[in-house]
Each structure stands twice: as structure tokens, then as C-alpha cells.
Design a protein around this motif. Sequence first.
Motif, short mmCIF file in Angstrom:
data_model
loop_
_atom_site.label_atom_id
_atom_site.label_comp_id
_atom_site.label_asym_id
_atom_site.label_seq_id
_atom_site.Cartn_x
_atom_site.Cartn_y
_atom_site.Cartn_z
N GLY A 125 0.78 -1.22 0.00
CA GLY A 125 0.00 0.00 0.00
C GLY A 125 0.81 1.27 0.00
N ARG A 126 2.13 1.18 -0.03
CA ARG A 126 2.97 2.37 -0.02
C ARG A 126 3.80 2.41 -1.28
N LEU A 127 4.35 3.60 -1.57
CA LEU A 127 5.27 3.72 -2.68
C LEU A 127 6.61 3.09 -2.31
N PRO A 128 7.35 2.59 -3.28
CA PRO A 128 8.67 2.02 -2.97
C PRO A 128 9.57 3.04 -2.30
N ALA A 129 10.53 2.54 -1.54
CA ALA A 129 11.41 3.43 -0.78
C ALA A 129 12.32 4.25 -1.68
N ASP A 130 12.74 3.69 -2.80
CA ASP A 130 13.64 4.39 -3.71
C ASP A 130 13.49 3.81 -5.10
N ALA A 131 14.28 4.32 -6.03
CA ALA A 131 14.18 3.87 -7.43
C ALA A 131 14.61 2.42 -7.59
N VAL A 132 15.59 1.98 -6.78
CA VAL A 132 16.03 0.59 -6.90
C VAL A 132 14.90 -0.36 -6.53
N GLU A 133 14.20 -0.06 -5.43
CA GLU A 133 13.09 -0.93 -5.04
C GLU A 133 11.98 -0.90 -6.08
N GLN A 134 11.72 0.29 -6.65
CA GLN A 134 10.68 0.38 -7.68
C GLN A 134 11.05 -0.47 -8.90
N LEU A 135 12.32 -0.44 -9.28
CA LEU A 135 12.75 -1.23 -10.43
C LEU A 135 12.71 -2.73 -10.11
N CYS A 136 13.05 -3.09 -8.88
CA CYS A 136 12.99 -4.50 -8.49
C CYS A 136 11.56 -5.02 -8.61
N LEU A 137 10.59 -4.22 -8.15
CA LEU A 137 9.19 -4.63 -8.22
C LEU A 137 8.70 -4.66 -9.66
N THR A 138 9.03 -3.61 -10.41
CA THR A 138 8.60 -3.55 -11.80
C THR A 138 9.20 -4.69 -12.61
N ASN A 139 10.43 -5.05 -12.29
CA ASN A 139 11.11 -6.11 -13.04
C ASN A 139 10.38 -7.45 -12.90
N VAL A 140 9.81 -7.71 -11.73
CA VAL A 140 9.05 -8.96 -11.55
C VAL A 140 7.86 -8.99 -12.51
N VAL A 141 7.13 -7.87 -12.57
CA VAL A 141 5.96 -7.81 -13.45
C VAL A 141 6.38 -7.94 -14.91
N GLN A 142 7.48 -7.28 -15.30
CA GLN A 142 7.93 -7.31 -16.69
C GLN A 142 8.38 -8.72 -17.10
N GLN A 143 9.08 -9.42 -16.20
CA GLN A 143 9.56 -10.76 -16.55
C GLN A 143 8.40 -11.74 -16.70
N LEU A 144 7.30 -11.50 -15.98
CA LEU A 144 6.11 -12.31 -16.20
C LEU A 144 5.55 -12.09 -17.61
N GLU A 145 5.64 -10.84 -18.10
CA GLU A 145 5.21 -10.57 -19.47
C GLU A 145 6.11 -11.30 -20.46
N HIS A 146 7.41 -11.34 -20.20
CA HIS A 146 8.32 -12.07 -21.07
C HIS A 146 8.00 -13.55 -21.08
N LEU A 147 7.63 -14.08 -19.92
CA LEU A 147 7.31 -15.50 -19.83
C LEU A 147 6.14 -15.86 -20.76
N ARG A 148 5.14 -14.99 -20.80
CA ARG A 148 3.96 -15.28 -21.60
C ARG A 148 4.27 -15.36 -23.10
N ARG A 149 5.39 -14.80 -23.50
CA ARG A 149 5.74 -14.80 -24.92
C ARG A 149 6.43 -16.08 -25.35
N HIS A 150 6.82 -16.91 -24.39
CA HIS A 150 7.41 -18.20 -24.76
C HIS A 150 6.30 -19.14 -25.23
N GLU A 151 6.54 -19.83 -26.33
CA GLU A 151 5.50 -20.62 -26.97
C GLU A 151 4.93 -21.69 -26.05
N SER A 152 5.81 -22.41 -25.36
CA SER A 152 5.33 -23.50 -24.50
C SER A 152 4.51 -22.94 -23.33
#
Length: 804
Positions: free
Chosen positions: A728-755
Motif C-alpha cells: 500500500g505504499r510507494l517504494p522506498a527508492d528507485a532501486v526498489e521500484q525497479l525490483c518490483l517492476t522487473n518482476v511484473v515485466q519478466q512475467l510478461e516475457h514469460l507469456r511470450r514463450h510458446e510453451s
Amino acid sequence: MSACVPTRTQPLTHTDRTHRPHSPPPPGGRRRFRIAGRDLSASVTVFLLAVPMSLGLAVAIDAPLEASLIAAGVGGTVAGLLGGSPLLVSGPSAGLTVVTAELIQNYGWRTTCAITVLAGLLQIALGSLKTARSALAVSPAIVHGTLAGIGAAIALAQLHIVLGGSPQSSAVDNALALPGQLAKVGPAAPLIGLLTIAVLITWPRLPGRIGKAVRRVPAALACVVVATGVAAVAAPSVARVQLPSWDAHVLPELPQGPVAGLAAAVLTVTLVASLESLLSAVAVDRLAAERPGAAPPRADLDRELRGQGIANAVSGLLGGMPISGGAVRGSANVRAGAVGRASTVLHGVWVLLAAGLLVAVLEWIPLAALAALVMVVGIQMVSFAHIRNVHKHREFLVYVATVAGVLLFGVLQGVAIGIAVAVMVALHRLTRTRITVRPLDDGTYLVCARGQLTFLAVPRLTRALAQVPHGASAVVELNGSFMDHAAYEALQGWQDAHIARGGEVRITGRSGIGASPARHGTAARLGPADRVEPGAREKATGQARGNTVEAATGGHGCCRPWTPWRNHHCHDKAPAQRSHGHQLASGLSAFQRNTAPLVRDELARLAREGQKPSQLFLTCADSRLVTSMITSSGPGDLFTVRNVGNLVPPPGTESADDSVAAAIEYAVEVLRVESITVCGHSGCGAMQALLNTRPGAPQTPLGRWLRHGLPSLERMASRRHSWVRIAGRLPADAVEQLCLTNVVQQLEHLRRHESVARRLAEGTLTLHGMYFHVAEAQAYLLAYDDVQEVFEGVGPTTPAQSHV
């Protein structure tokens, strides 16, 4: 969008279907009774083993020989059809011989049959009340001691028959009468007995191709057949089996005798028959699960207890011996290839047919051969493996007391003595607490508490703590596995008061493993890493069932389970003096000594069956992430891929990494995992390096790899995507924001794999996002809401909503 909640307290793994707890099979109706070819052949093998064993047990207790065949037939047909363990074979039991012999001696055969009926009815009632699992809660030392005492009593009694005499009424009398029996021994019966024992021992060890072929015949049948043939030629006058006419067979009568004695007799038969049946059902289940291929459904122990009760009631009504499930016959059934209960039922049918058609053949068997067979069975009940096991767990005194009680006073009295001794040993362990205080060279006071801290130890604990001067540094070493509420409050209160007076306190475990010192003004309390919660027990991860804390945590004065990631600060040498080689060798040695014995059986199963993980777990290579710890998983549960930044390169990109794509394809297509988890973490060095990337910088291997994280950086800077939140809070800094965003983005990459895309479309695969905050030791799971991506945390007992 997403709302991310912390991980559930349950492991992320699925329940292993071949090793799930004993429970009733899933609903869906009973399958029709079918006879497979392997069941037919297995039934013949078990029949050939059961007939000589049953006759031998009847000889051992001086019961009518036809009663043993009735019991074997009823045990196979009735218990086989109605019991809850399909491959367990029931019939006359070595564990019941001493009890039954005493009943025959005191009440006669007909009353013994009535007691068997009543014991069966009691078993039915206990099974209906679902008490089967409670019976398995008896200490293993008492169970093994009871069986060992019964086995020793059987061996002593049968030795008299092997020597050509008759057994006495008790184990003590048999031991006292043995010198006199040896003085008048004749040659025929002992030689037949020795021949029987020799064939029984050597038969499974026959070498060569011929030996492999003849070993298909059960050793029990082979030794009896050989002894019978030799006796027919060399000792025609030796005592043989005498099966009376069925016209002379007697049925039960109303019990005659004192009510208290009869009640004790019924309770004894119920206790011994139930324990032996349930333990045998568990043993046969484990043996069946180790076979390659599909294992049969796990035993329903309550149904098995009811089935044993019905079989005992029927056997007693027909004039048969008491019945219980036998591990020997059940193991033979499994090894013969049985796949269902048809083998057990057919074996009972063959026994009943033999009882009616093969009387003339059975009467050729020498009594000495049957006695020698049963004597070996009794000796095998005294297992040295069990003795070593109970000695390792410091319960040898309970084992010896139970054995002595069974031999001197009887089975029920021996069990009662074993329980009494077990209670006294437990109380002794709870009250045996040593608390010492001594100053160290640097002025610190060491308070060492060895043993369990209960309310009984609180006076000694408070006296010891009072010896620490105000304002001094103190180390409290808790060298036990249990602390009750009274001791916890006493220690916590002293810690708070000592810190308030300017002192510092460090609570540690065995050999100094603990948290950093708490000092004046920090309001420190017993933290999660070093507090022993009231009533809590330390356990080795997921495996230390029934083991002491010493065995589970390296109780040789060395390390706690997690000391490898604490860099082995428990070693006596200073950090500067420890080499990496010493650290590695020490860790390997601790594993072989403490952990390997606990996981060896499970790893052996995985080696046989291969890996069947439920999840692909893709996470960062950061050394602070211990996947097995934060997911409470064990061997075979997770298929883990670690790389710098927990990145999933999308397919088709320039310089794509085939190793990650290969792992995804293998997990999804070959292992058929049910979910994929991408786990990021706080303070990720890869995300920090990605933020610091400057255009035109020289391309190193790390830089080229981090190019797969650029989409995460772009997603964070894009106005089309709202910022990810955590709890419920904003990330503490840019590194934490990127760490969180990276999880969501890698899930998008996963969906692009055919299997992955295909399995997602089929609905057979789910994706999970996870974030681990290292400093908080808190994990969060990803879910979507209607507004934005939020990593929302809740308490550790709140269920997780973990789907994406």
C-alpha cells in the motif's frame, strides 16, 4: 491490476502423491473386484508361505492345528475384502502367540475363541471411532520392545520343541527348564530343526541361475518340505503334525472366569492385534510405494482396524485363532508382484481348500521343523536395527524395560511398564536442567542453560540471572529444545530490566549462534531469530520427525540448521583464520553427520522415481536468497533457475540466452510443472547496475546480460504503466521500484514463450510474481486489482492470494 500479498505459511510445493499421509482414499465409488495375473501368482506364493507359518504358530501355543488354518483363511478372505490396506495379508500372528498361549493355559480353547470374538468387536468399535492414528502414537521404543519380548518368548518356547520336549507356560519357566531339557535331548528332533534352520537361512542366498529360479519358492515352504522329506527317510518315528477330524472341531462358548481377568484378556488381544496390524499396514504401504510404477491407494487405517475386527470376530466364531496383519506375509505379497486385494483374498481361499483337501499331506510335517521355523521368526523379531535406533534416540531404557516386562509378567503388563518408564524418562529430561554462570576474559558474563526450560527450572534460572552485575554485558546460551511460558516470561522480564539498567544482552543457541547484542536504549527483545517461543520446538527443515534437537541441528556442539548462510560464525576459529576450504569441508561434514540420515530415504525415493517438481522457480543469484528456506520446500519440490537479476529473456531477441529458455521449455514440456514463479528481492545489485547504465559504456558480459532488463527500466519510466506499490505504499527508492517492476515485466516475457503460452491457454499452468524483502525477511506474492500493481502485505497467518 495487481495486489500482492505475502507468502502463505504452507510450502509452495504440492503434496507428493506417493508419500501423502495415511488417509481414506478419495471418493468416487469402489472399484469392482478384479483378478489380475500378477495377483493370481502372488496369491500362490503367499499361500505357500502362510500354511507352514500358520501350522507352526498353532504348534507354538498348543492350539488346535485346524484353528490356524481357519484363521489364515478368514484373515485372507474377510480382512482382505473389508480391510483398508489392499496388500496387507492377515492371519495367525507371531505377535499374538504369547498372548494366546497364556489365554489357552488360563481359560481353555473355547473361552479363548470367545475372547477373540470380543476383541474383534472392540476393534470394530475403535475403528468406527477413528482411533487408528492414535494407536500409532505409542512410542516406537515400546512397540519394538513389545515385539522383541514376544519374539524372545517364542524362541525360548520353540527351542524346547526343537530339542524334542514340550514348552512351559511362561518365558521364565522355559528358561529355567532349558538345562534339564538339554540333559535328555535326543538326536532326531534337533537334527531336523537344524536342517530346517539351515535351509531357511541359505535358501534366499542360493547363487547362480538355478538359485535365482528356485528362490521363487518361499524359504519357509522350502525348509519345511526339505525337512519333511529327510524325516520321512531318516527319522520315521519323529513327532509329526496331527490334524484331528473336523468332526471334533469345537466352537466358542460363553466366557468363564473373573470379569476383570476376562476384560484384561480382551484388552490385551485388542492392543497387540491392532498395533501389529497398523504397523504392518504402514510398513507394507512404504514397501509398495518403493516399487516402480503406480502404487496402490494408501491404507485407510480406520477401515483396516474395522476389517481386522470383523475378521477376528468371524475367526473366533468359527473356532479359529486370533488374527492380525503380518508384515512378513504382506512383504512377500508385495515382492511377489501383487497389485490389489485379489491376491490376499485368493490366498485365503487356497488355505481353506488346503485345510479340507490336503490333510493327509500336512500330517507328514515334523513338529520340530515347524518349531524351528517359528523360532527363527521369533529371533528375527528382536531387531538390532531397532535397538540401534532407540539407543540413538536415548530411549534404550524404555526398550529394555518393555522387553523385561513382557518376558517376566506378560504383554499387557510389559506395555504398561514401558509406558511408565517412558513417562519417567520424559519427566527426567524436563527437570534435568543445568544453569551455570561464569565471567569471560573480556568481562562478559556467560549464562548457559542446558536442558529444557520449564516452570520447574524458573527458580534456578532467576538465581543464575541475578548473579550478572547491573550494566554488564551478558550472553545467555539456551542449549535446549523447549521453553514453556513461565521460563519465557522470566527470561524476557530479566532481559528488559537488565537493558534498562544500562547492560546489554545477547540470546544465543547452541555454541553461540544468536542475534547481535541488545544494548541500553534499543528496547531490544527476544527476536525471531533467537527467541524460543513458549512450547515451540526447533526442528531440522521438514525432516526431523521424532529426532532430538541434537540430531536435527548438529548436536555435536557446532551449528544450527541455517549456519551455512551465517558464514559459520559458530566455529571456534576467528574468521580470519578460517579458509574457504575449511568452511566447505566443515559444511559437508555437518551435512553427512546430521542432515543426510534424515533425508536419505526421501532422496533414495527421488533417485528411483526421478524428479517431479510442481514449480519452476526463477530467482536471482543473490547469495541472500535461500529458496528452500523462504518457500519451506525440500528435495524434489522446486525446479530452480537462478541468474543475475532474475531475468527472463523474451524469445527472438538479439543475444537471447538459450539456457533460461531451455530451462523454461524443459520445466513446462518435460517436467509438466503446474506453475512458474518469478522472484525478485530488495537491494538487487543487478537492478542497481541497470539504473547506473550509461549509453556508450564498454560492453562487458554483465552489461550484455543486463540488456534483457532494459524493458523493465522502460516500463518503470513509461506513463502508460502506473508505479508498482508494496504493502500500500510507494517504494522506498528507485532501486526498489525497479525490483518490483522487473518482476511484473519478466512475467510478461514469460507469456511470450510458446510453451508457456500454450499451457496458459489450456489452463494447466499459472504464473506467480514474488518479491522478497531481505531486511524484513518478508515475502510478498503478486495478484491484480482494478487500478494498479500493488505488492500488498498481510500477516503470516493470512491466506495468500497468489495467482496472476
